[in-house]
Design an enzyme around this catalytic site. Structure first.
Site, mmCIF file in Angstrom:
data_model
loop_
_atom_site.group_PDB
_atom_site.id
_atom_site.type_symbol
_atom_site.label_atom_id
_atom_site.label_comp_id
_atom_site.label_asym_id
_atom_site.label_seq_id
_atom_site.Cartn_x
_atom_site.Cartn_y
_atom_site.Cartn_z
ATOM 1 N N LYS A 157 0.854 -1.192 0.000
ATOM 2 C CA LYS A 157 0.000 0.000 0.000
ATOM 3 C C LYS A 157 0.892 1.244 0.000
ATOM 4 C CE LYS A 157 -1.787 2.901 2.783
ATOM 5 N NZ LYS A 157 -1.814 4.123 1.945
ATOM 6 N N GLU A 232 9.448 1.163 10.841
ATOM 7 C CA GLU A 232 10.504 2.158 10.593
ATOM 8 C C GLU A 232 9.842 3.512 10.782
ATOM 9 O OE1 GLU A 232 13.461 1.354 10.341
ATOM 10 O OE2 GLU A 232 13.572 -0.631 9.406
ATOM 11 N N CYS A 266 13.545 10.402 7.394
ATOM 12 C CA CYS A 266 13.547 9.941 8.780
ATOM 13 C C CYS A 266 14.951 9.980 9.370
ATOM 14 C CB CYS A 266 12.938 8.555 8.895
ATOM 15 S SG CYS A 266 13.533 7.413 7.677
ATOM 16 N N GLU A 358 10.104 15.736 15.479
ATOM 17 C CA GLU A 358 10.462 15.548 14.069
ATOM 18 C C GLU A 358 9.687 16.566 13.233
ATOM 19 O OE1 GLU A 358 9.119 11.936 11.884
ATOM 20 O OE2 GLU A 358 11.204 11.771 11.240
#
Ligand code: NDP
Length: 455
Positions: A157, A232, A266, A358
């Site tokens: 997906k 992750e 990331c 983040e």
């Protein structure tokens, strides 16, 4: 496919519509799981050499379409074309590497009394790979290639914003001769298509890459069925610059470490920690390097940084820092159409929100530290633990600090975090499990122990 919903794919550099893609409803997910199960049985039973050959052909098909795949990534994700070409090449390399593992995926013979003991590494069945929009193509491949190589079927997906490269990869897999149903792409919204995959009892494992918040939800839903999961997730990685480092090199390399992919990475080294005695000098060297990081048309090979993925993502970044707020360094970005945001370096307190969370935009915070212990303390003062860099000429210190930083991927005098042949993944809230590297295939198997009595 039941068309309950369509999604428009937008070029983030121009805001023009690139494509309209139908979304998979839960009933489509159910049908795809059944097709995958049928295909997987034949795939797992095929000779390992044949599976390896088909995966190599898939890699060759990708290699033959690198420019086309890169152009799709430029159009749907706004990535600079040089980076997009690397990404397409990375998909090829990950497939090649996984193909090489098919015939080397062996169990063990363990000495036991009274007989012979074997471990067999068996495929899990059907694996769902849920990919984000920041590196749509490589991240899709990191989960899918080893899962296929280990004898599983894959349902991928992609993120709603970036389904085009995934759909093209599925077509290339079929052209290369992979069995129908073995590698299917199911575009759709995360809370519909993604959730249906996570909850489906016919899906044995979920590989999720994305935000820590969504990853936590995926993990909780997997827990309902004790489903295997690899996560992750996010990061807030440090770039630690010691006074004895080659400061020119460290400053020249720093922009790429938090501006690559407009900071939507990331592994972005978004906390630059600099030893106090060279702090001012480092900032002097950093400024021209940041200003020289060309932001503009992604199709131009001279461009280093493109736009953010969407208006919503730009609003998110603006929520951390307004463009008219004072900054230590601020680059320029195109105005007008497109989701542009300039490179920004801030001097803030270590506890400031922008230094802790983040941001996923081209924003770094620079913080001074006193000595090695202070650097390690600051580096670890985060819930995340994905990556980090250490710049020093002292090799012993480099190793000490790399070992002391609680993160999965450390680089010394470099910012390179990702290689298809080395393991990648996070400590703490940056994730669970590892992708890539020599053990990638094993993560898509169950270990079965068989004891044969010789009595
Ligand atoms: P998400 O984590 O929500 O999305 C990642 C993937 O998960 C997408 O394919 C998404 O689908 C899917 N998804 C979303 N909700 C669910 C669900 N409930 N069940 C299963 N799958 C789901 O990230 P966002 O796109 O919302 O981005 C928000 C923020 O997350 C970013 O600003 C960034 O900070 C962070 N992020 C971090 C990434 C990283 O690699 N560390 C990658 C992407 C985002 P869809 O997009 O179609 O809804």
């Amino acid at each position: 496919m039941t068309r309950v919903h369509e999604h428009h794919v937008t070029n983030p550099a121009t805001e023009e519509r690139v494509a309209t893609v139908p979304a998979a409803a839960p009933a489509d997910v159910d049908a795809a799981v059944r097709r995958a199960a049928a295909a997987q049985r034949g795939w797992a039973a095929a000779a390992p050499a044949d599976r390896a050959r088909l995966l190599r052909r898939f890699a060759d098909a990708v290699d033959g379409h690198l420019e086309e795949l890169a152009a799709l990534e430029v159009a749907e994700a706004g990535h600079p074309v040089t980076g997009a070409r690397w990404e397409a090449g990375n998909v090829r390399d990950v497939l090649e590497y996984a193909a090489g593992g098919v015939e080397r995926l062996s169990g063990r013979q363990i000495p036991v009394p009274g007989g012979v003991d074997l471990t067999l590494l068996e495929p899990l069945g059907t694996v769902a790979v849920i990919a984000p929009w920041n590196f749509p193509m490589p991240i899709a491949a990191w989960g899918s290639a080893p899962a296929l190589a280990a004898g599983n079927a894959v349902l991928l997906k992609p993120a709603e914003a970036t389904p085009l490269t995934a759909l093209r990869l599925a077509a290339l897999a079929l052209d290369a001769g992979l069995p129908e149903g073995l590698f299917q792409v199911l575009p759709g919204a995360g809370d519909v298509t993604g959730r249906a995959l996570v909850d489906h009892p016919g899906v044995a494992k979920v590989v999720f890459t994305g935000s820590t918040a969504t990853g936590r939800e995926v993990m909780a839903r997997c827990a309902e069925q004790v489903k295997r999961v690899t996560l992750e997730l996010g990061g807030k990685s440090p770039n630690i610059v010691f006074a004895d480092a080659d400061l020119e090199r460290a400053a020249a390399a720093a922009p790429g470490s938090f501006l690559d992919n407009a900071g939507q990475d990331c592994c972005a080294r978004s906390r630059i920690l600099v030893q106090a005695e060279v702090y001012d000098r480092f900032l002097e060297l950093l400024e021209p390097a940041v200003l020289g990081f060309a932001c503009g048309d992604p199709a131009d090979p001279a461009t280093a940084m493109g736009p953010l993925i969407s208006a919503a993502q730009r609003e998110r970044v603006r929520g951390y820092v307004r463009e008219d707020e004072p900054a230590a360094i601020r680059g320029t970005a195109p105005r007008g159409r497109g989701y542009w945001y300039p490179a920004t370096v801030l001097e803030r307190e270590a506890s400031d929100r922008v230094a802790v969370e983040e941001v996923f935009g081209p924003v770094a915070v620079v913080l001074p530290f006193t000595d090695e212990a202070d650097a390690v303390r600051l580096a670890n003062a985060t819930d995340y633990g994905l990556s980090g860099s250490v710049w020093t000429r002292d090799t012993a210190r480099a190793l000490r600090v790399a070992r002391a930083v609680a993160a999965g991927n450390l680089s010394v005098n470099s910012h390179a975090s990702v290689r298809y042949g080395t393991p990648f993944g996070g400590y703490k809230r940056s994730g669970l499990g590892r992708e890539l590297g020599p053990d990638a295939l094993a993560a898509f198997t169950e270990t079965k122990n068989v004891f044969l009595s010789t009595d």
